[in-house]
Design a protein around this motif. Structure first.
Motif, mmCIF file in Angstrom:
data_model
loop_
_atom_site.group_PDB
_atom_site.id
_atom_site.type_symbol
_atom_site.label_atom_id
_atom_site.label_comp_id
_atom_site.label_asym_id
_atom_site.label_seq_id
_atom_site.Cartn_x
_atom_site.Cartn_y
_atom_site.Cartn_z
ATOM 1 N N PHE A 273 58.617 1.391 13.509
ATOM 2 C CA PHE A 273 57.312 1.168 13.084
ATOM 3 C C PHE A 273 57.280 -0.213 12.187
ATOM 4 O O PHE A 273 56.933 0.080 10.767
ATOM 5 C CB PHE A 273 56.496 2.421 12.604
ATOM 6 N N PRO A 274 57.229 -1.129 12.626
ATOM 7 C CA PRO A 274 57.206 -2.396 11.807
ATOM 8 C C PRO A 274 55.623 -2.508 10.934
ATOM 9 O O PRO A 274 54.696 -1.980 11.729
ATOM 10 C CB PRO A 274 57.501 -3.573 12.641
ATOM 11 N N VAL A 275 55.991 -3.173 9.933
ATOM 12 C CA VAL A 275 54.601 -3.353 9.150
ATOM 13 C C VAL A 275 54.146 -4.611 8.806
ATOM 14 O O VAL A 275 53.097 -5.084 8.204
ATOM 15 C CB VAL A 275 54.620 -2.470 7.894
ATOM 16 N N SER A 276 55.090 -5.528 9.209
ATOM 17 C CA SER A 276 54.955 -6.994 8.718
ATOM 18 C C SER A 276 53.561 -7.789 9.412
ATOM 19 O O SER A 276 53.139 -8.545 8.881
ATOM 20 C CB SER A 276 56.168 -7.640 9.164
ATOM 21 N N ALA A 277 53.279 -7.239 10.624
ATOM 22 C CA ALA A 277 52.199 -7.828 11.403
ATOM 23 C C ALA A 277 50.812 -7.383 11.162
ATOM 24 O O ALA A 277 49.718 -7.792 11.682
ATOM 25 C CB ALA A 277 52.678 -7.596 12.780
ATOM 26 N N LEU A 278 50.932 -6.435 10.261
ATOM 27 C CA LEU A 278 49.261 -5.938 9.899
ATOM 28 C C LEU A 278 48.712 -6.890 8.917
ATOM 29 O O LEU A 278 49.084 -7.069 7.671
ATOM 30 C CB LEU A 278 49.903 -4.683 8.965
ATOM 31 N N LYS A 279 47.571 -7.268 9.389
ATOM 32 C CA LYS A 279 46.850 -8.531 8.308
ATOM 33 C C LYS A 279 45.424 -7.924 7.991
ATOM 34 O O LYS A 279 44.945 -8.337 7.042
ATOM 35 C CB LYS A 279 46.555 -9.710 9.454
ATOM 36 N N SER A 280 44.616 -6.816 8.653
ATOM 37 C CA SER A 280 43.538 -6.292 8.368
ATOM 38 C C SER A 280 43.592 -4.870 8.285
ATOM 39 O O SER A 280 44.567 -4.224 8.557
ATOM 40 C CB SER A 280 42.543 -6.992 9.527
ATOM 41 N N ASP A 281 42.521 -4.400 7.629
ATOM 42 C CA ASP A 281 42.280 -2.857 7.424
ATOM 43 C C ASP A 281 42.335 -2.367 8.728
ATOM 44 O O ASP A 281 42.762 -1.072 9.007
ATOM 45 C CB ASP A 281 41.080 -2.783 6.577
ATOM 46 N N ARG A 284 45.777 -1.725 10.262
ATOM 47 C CA ARG A 284 46.256 -0.852 9.500
ATOM 48 C C ARG A 284 45.925 0.457 9.792
ATOM 49 O O ARG A 284 46.734 1.570 10.184
ATOM 50 C CB ARG A 284 46.292 -0.847 8.096
ATOM 51 N N GLU A 285 44.337 0.651 10.111
ATOM 52 C CA GLU A 285 43.871 2.100 10.750
ATOM 53 C C GLU A 285 44.498 2.366 12.012
ATOM 54 O O GLU A 285 44.912 3.471 12.133
ATOM 55 C CB GLU A 285 42.432 2.031 10.608
ATOM 56 N N MET A 286 44.373 1.293 12.953
ATOM 57 C CA MET A 286 44.981 1.649 14.175
ATOM 58 C C MET A 286 46.467 1.998 14.274
ATOM 59 O O MET A 286 46.708 2.808 15.060
ATOM 60 C CB MET A 286 44.674 0.468 15.124
ATOM 61 N N ARG A 287 47.322 1.126 13.608
ATOM 62 C CA ARG A 287 48.734 1.478 13.586
ATOM 63 C C ARG A 287 49.150 2.829 13.083
ATOM 64 O O ARG A 287 49.716 3.434 13.667
ATOM 65 C CB ARG A 287 49.396 0.363 12.819
ATOM 66 N N ALA A 288 48.468 3.084 11.943
ATOM 67 C CA ALA A 288 48.900 4.212 11.370
ATOM 68 C C ALA A 288 48.449 5.476 11.994
ATOM 69 O O ALA A 288 49.195 6.351 12.034
ATOM 70 C CB ALA A 288 48.246 4.491 9.714
ATOM 71 N N THR A 289 47.264 5.281 12.676
ATOM 72 C CA THR A 289 46.822 6.613 13.444
ATOM 73 C C THR A 289 47.697 6.873 14.576
ATOM 74 O O THR A 289 48.035 7.840 14.899
ATOM 75 C CB THR A 289 45.275 6.468 13.675
ATOM 76 N N ASN A 450 52.606 -2.399 2.696
ATOM 77 C CA ASN A 450 51.735 -2.793 3.571
ATOM 78 C C ASN A 450 51.019 -1.862 4.553
ATOM 79 O O ASN A 450 50.347 -2.419 5.565
ATOM 80 C CB ASN A 450 52.574 -3.912 4.454
ATOM 81 N N SER A 451 51.203 -0.522 4.464
ATOM 82 C CA SER A 451 50.958 0.238 5.674
ATOM 83 C C SER A 451 49.642 0.780 5.068
ATOM 84 O O SER A 451 48.446 1.001 5.975
ATOM 85 C CB SER A 451 51.739 1.621 5.610
ATOM 86 N N GLY A 452 49.147 0.719 3.870
ATOM 87 C CA GLY A 452 47.725 1.289 3.444
ATOM 88 C C GLY A 452 47.792 2.691 3.341
ATOM 89 O O GLY A 452 46.639 3.336 3.064
ATOM 90 N N CYS A 453 48.789 3.255 3.188
ATOM 91 C CA CYS A 453 48.781 4.773 3.319
ATOM 92 C C CYS A 453 49.385 5.311 2.090
ATOM 93 O O CYS A 453 50.335 6.522 2.220
ATOM 94 C CB CYS A 453 49.459 5.415 4.680
ATOM 95 N N HIS A 454 49.100 4.841 0.894
ATOM 96 C CA HIS A 454 49.848 5.292 -0.253
ATOM 97 C C HIS A 454 49.176 6.499 -1.006
ATOM 98 O O HIS A 454 49.648 6.806 -1.896
ATOM 99 C CB HIS A 454 49.828 4.075 -1.141
ATOM 100 N N GLY A 455 48.231 7.065 -0.572
ATOM 101 C CA GLY A 455 47.844 8.192 -0.987
ATOM 102 C C GLY A 455 46.843 7.723 -2.285
ATOM 103 O O GLY A 455 45.972 6.384 -2.255
#
Length: 686
Positions: A273-281, A284-289, A450-455
C-alpha cells in the motif's frame, strides 16, 4: 487470597457469591524471558473422557459455541506470561462432570525450565479468590494445573499438579480425544513438516506415547487424572479433517525485524500500500478506505473484530468502495459499503471516512442515515481521526421515529483500527503468514505520516485561549472553552489507552471515578470547573495485570506532566525490608523518579528521588513510626506548548510520558525482584 495446596479442593460458593462466571489464570516466568506455554481445557463426562473431540479447547479451538469456555489469550508479565480462561459455569452442559485445566510446551521444552508456575482463580467481579503454586514441575512437556468438578449441585476446584512427558497430543489422547498430529492425512514426512513449520516461529507439537508424572517427577496417581485410554483394535478410522490438530496454526510476526539487504539506508522497501502518490485529502480518504475494507474482507478475524460491536453477524463479508446509490436527481456516493451474509440474510452498512483533521459533516451523515433507512440498511459507520466520547455523538443527526426500520450510527477511529491490527499480528495471531503480512502492511500504511490516519492529533481551537486564561488567571467557571478542552483531553486519554494496549497486548482502560449512572456530560462539566479552579487536567488508566492505576496530571499553570502509580506496602514483614525491596526492584528506573511514602491518616510521609534513596532506603520510613500503607511513584516531564501533535506538541508529550512511565516503572514492578545475597552480619530484621 486462599492458598490451595496440591491435592486439596475447595467449593467455589465458599469463596464468593459471584462464581457463576470465573476466570482462571495460569502464570509462569522464564529466566531468559522467552519461555512460553499454551493453555488447554477438556470437558469430561463421568467416565473421565471427552464426549466428543469438540470438548477439547486449545489454540486451534479457543471458544465454545455456547460461551461456556473461552481462551482469552496471553498477557506479557515482564519475565513471563499470563494465560487466561473464562468459564461460564451456568452454561456448562449437564453431561459434563469435570473440567480439566492444563498447559503444554513445544519444541522439546518442559515446564521444569519455567519459574513461578501458578494458577489463580477470580470471580465474576474480578476479585482474586485463590492461588495454587507449583513448586517443581520436572521434565514434563504438558501439565495439569487443576480441575473443576460437580459435587452436590455445586462446583468445586481441585489442585492437581500432574505432568505428561508426551505433550499436548499425549494429554488429549489420554482423555479420549482423537487428535491429528499432521502426519496421518496421507502426506509424506516432508509435507507434514512443511505444514507444521508454517508458523512464524517454527512451533510444532509431536505426539508420543503418553507418560504422566506429578510435579516431583513421580508417576501420577489419584482421582484427579483417569487411567490412560487403551487402544481400540477394531476402531474405524476417522476422516483427518474431523480431528483436532495439535499443530499450531496461529501466526504472529517476530518482534525483531530481519536485517535489511539494502545497500544504504536511503533505499525504501517496496510496499503493498504505497503512500508516496497521495497529494490531496480526497486521495487519502479514497486510498485509506479502500485499503481498510479490502483487508477486512481478506482477513476474517480482523473484519469480524471491527464490525461485531456494530451488530454485524459472523458470516461471509464483502466490501465495496465509491458506490453510487439512487437518491432523487443526485445519486449519493458513500466512501464504502460493507455487506455480511449469514443464513441467507444480509447485514449492510454505509461507510463515510475522513482523514487528517477533516471533520465529519452533519448534513452529509444525515443524508446517509436517511438513505440507509429507505434502503433497509442496518448501520452507517463513520471513520475519522476523532475519538467518540461516551454519551456524546460526534455528529448530531435526526432520527425519524415514524420509520419502522431503525438505522444505527456508529463511529470508528483510525486509532482503534490500528489497535486491533496490533493485537492480532503482535500478540494473538492470525490464521497464516499471509494474513499476518497483510496486517503488517496495513499497520505500516496507517502509521505513515502521509496516510492522514494518525488518530486524534489536535486539542482544538479552545486550547490556546484556555492556557492563556489560566496563565493570567482570567479563565472563569462556566466558560464553554474549558468544556471543549476537557472533551479533547478525554479523547486524548482514550487514544493513549488504545496505543498502549496495542503495544502491550492487554486491556488499558480509562477509569471513571464518578458514581454509576452519572451523566457523562455532567462529569465533564465538573472537570471543566476543576480546570478553571485548579488549572489541571487529570485522568487515570487501569492496565490489566498491574497493581493500582496509572494517574496522569497535566498542570497548565506550571507546564508540567506528572505520571504516577500508587502501590501497596508489604502486608507482613519489617518496614525497612519493604523499602529495600522496592528500591531493588527499581534498580533500572530513572534516577529522577520521585517516591513518596503513604501512611495511615493521610498525612504526608517522607519523599525523595530514587537517586538519593538508593544508598539510603531507610529514608522512606516515617520518623514518627506511622504505619506505612503504600508508596506513590511519580515521574515529571515538561508539557508541550502547541495544541497539535508536532514535536513540541502537548499530545506527543502526553504519549511519551505514559509510555516512558510504563517502560521504566510499571514493567520493572512486574518483573521479579532481583535476588541479593545476605551480607555478613546482617540482622534477621532486615
Amino acid at each position: 487470597m486462599y492458598e490451595l495446596i496440591k491435592g486439596a479442593n475447595v467449593g467455589l460458593a465458599a469463596l464468593s457469591e459471584s462464581v457463576d462466571s470465573v476466570i482462571v489464570s495460569l502464570d509462569w516466568t522464564s529466566p531468559t524471558g522467552e519461555g512460553d506455554a499454551d493453555v488447554s481445557v477438556l470437558l469430561l463426562d463421568a467416565d473421565g473422557k471427552v464426549r466428543s473431540d469438540a470438548d477439547f479447547y486449545f489454540y486451534n479451538n479457543p471458544v465454545a459455541p455456547d460461551g461456556s469456555v473461552q481462551l482469552l489469550g496471553k498477557t506479557p508479565t515482564g519475565g513471563g506470561n499470563q494465560d487466561r480462561i473464562s468459564f461460564d459455569l451456568t452454561a456448562i452442559p449437564d453431561g459434563v462432570d469435570r473440567i480439566v485445566v492444563a498447559a503444554s510446551r513445544y519444541d522439546g521444552a518442559h515446564f521444569g525450565e519455567l519459574d513461578d508456575l501458578r494458577m489463580t482463580l477470580a470471580d465474576g467481579s474480578g476479585e482474586h479468590l485463590l492461588r495454587f503454586a507449583i513448586e517443581e514441575a520436572g521434565p514434563m512437556s504438558a501439565f495439569l494445573f487443576g480441575e473443576f468438578y460437580r459435587r452436590g449441585g455445586e462446583w468445586k476446584l481441585r489442585a492437581v499438579g500432574q505432568g505428561y512427558e508426551s505433550g499436548l497430543a499425549g494429554l488429549a489422547t489420554d482423555f479420549g480425544v482423537d487428535i491429528d498430529d499432521g502426519t496421518d492425512d496421507g502426506t509424506d514426512g516432508a509435507a507434514a513438516a512443511e505444514v507444521l513449520e508454517e508458523t512464524a516461529d517454527g512451533e510444532r507439537t509431536q505426539a508420543t506415547a503418553p507418560a504422566r508424572a506429578d510435579d516431583r517427577g513421580q508417576p501420577a496417581t489419584g482421582e484427579g487424572v483417569p487411567a490412560p485410554r487403551q487402544p481400540e483394535e477394531a476402531a474405524a478410522p476417522r476422516k483427518p479433517s474431523a480431528r483436532p490438530r495439535t499443530a499450531r496454526k496461529k501466526v504472529t510476526l517476530p518482534k525483531a525485524a530481519r536485517k535489511s539487504l539494502a545497500e544504504n539506508d536511503s533505499w525504501k522497501q517496496a510496499r503493498l500500500f504505497p503512500v508516496s502518490a497521495l497529494k490531496s485529502d480526497r486521495d487519502r480518504e479514497m486510498r485509506a478506505t479502500s485499503v481498510l475494507l479490502s483487508v477486512m474482507t481478506q482477513i476474517p478475524e480482523f473484519g469480524r473484530r471491527l464490525t461485531a460491536a456494530f451488530g454485524a453477524p459472523a458470516g461471509r463479508m464483502e466490501t465495496f468502495t465509491e458506490v453510487s446509490l439512487p437518491h432523487g436527481d443526485n445519486p449519493r456516493r458513500p466512501d464504502g459499503v460493507i455487506r455480511v451474509e449469514r443464513a441467507g440474510k444480509l447485514w449492510t452498512a454505509l461507510v463515510e471516512a475522513k482523514t487528517n483533521g477533516n471533520p465529519l459533516r452533519a448534513e452529509q451523515v444525515q443524508a446517509y442515515m436517511d438513505l440507509a433507512a429507505r434502503r433497509g440498511y442496518e448501520a452507517v459507520i463513520t471513520l475519522s481521526n476523532d475519538v467518540a466520547l461516551e454519551g456524546s455523538p460526534l455528529v448530531d443527526v435526526r432520527i425519524d421515529g415514524r420509520r419502522k426500520h431503525k438505522v444505527a450510527l456508529r463511529h470508528l477511529s483510525w486509532a482503534e483500527v490500528a489497535h486491533q491490527a496490533q493485537l492480532l499480528i503482535r500478540h494473538e495471531g492470525v490464521g497464516n503468514m499471509t494474513h499476518a503480512w497483510l496486517l503488517q502492511e496495513l499497520l505500516h500504511y496507517l502509521q505513515h505520516e502521509n496516510s492522514g490516519c494518525h488518530g486524534f492529533q489536535n486539542m482544538g481551537s479552545a486550547w490556546v485561549p484556555v492556557r492563556n486564561g489560566i496563565d493570567d488567571e482570567t479563565l472563569c467557571q462556566g466558560d464553554p472553552r474549558a468544556l471543549e478542552v476537557v472533551e479533547s483531553w478525554e479523547r486524548l486519554i482514550r487514544q493513549v489507552c488504545l496505543r498502549l494496549g496495542g503495544e502491550l497486548g492487554q486491556k488499558v482502560l480509562p477509569v471513571q471515578r464518578s458514581r454509576r449512572g452519572t451523566d457523562p456530560g455532567a462529569r465533564r462539566m465538573q472537570g471543566a470547573d476543576r480546570l478553571c479552579r485548579e488549572g489541571r487536567l487529570q485522568a487515570e488508566l487501569r492496565m490489566e495485570g498491574t497493581p493500582g492505576v496509572l494517574a496522569i496530571t497535566a498542570d497548565l499553570r506550571t507546564g508540567r506532566l506528572r505520571t504516577s502509580l500508587e502501590i501497596p506496602a508489604l502486608e507482613h514483614g519489617y518496614p525497612l525490608t519493604g523499602a529495600k525491596r522496592l528500591v531493588r526492584r527499581l534498580a533500572e528506573a530513572p534516577a529522577d523518579l520521585h517516591i513518596e511514602t503513604l501512611v495511615d491518616g493521610g498525612a504526608g510521609g517522607p519523599r525523595s528521588t530514587l537517586e538519593r534513596l538508593r544508598p539510603e532506603p531507610a529514608d522512606l520510613l516515617p520518623k514518627n513510626g506511622a504505619r506505612i500503607t503504600g508508596f506513590r511513584l511519580s515521574l515529571f516531564k515538561g508539557m508541550g506548548g502547541s495544541r497539535g501533535n508536532a514535536e513540541s506538541g502537548f499530545i506527543r508529550s502526553v504519549d511519551e510520558a505514559v509510555h516512558r512511565f510504563y517502560a521504566t516503572i510499571v514493567a520493572a514492578l512486574d518483573r521479579p525482584a532481583p535476588r541479593r545475597a545476605p551480607a555478613a552480619g546482617r540482622s534477621a530484621a532486615e
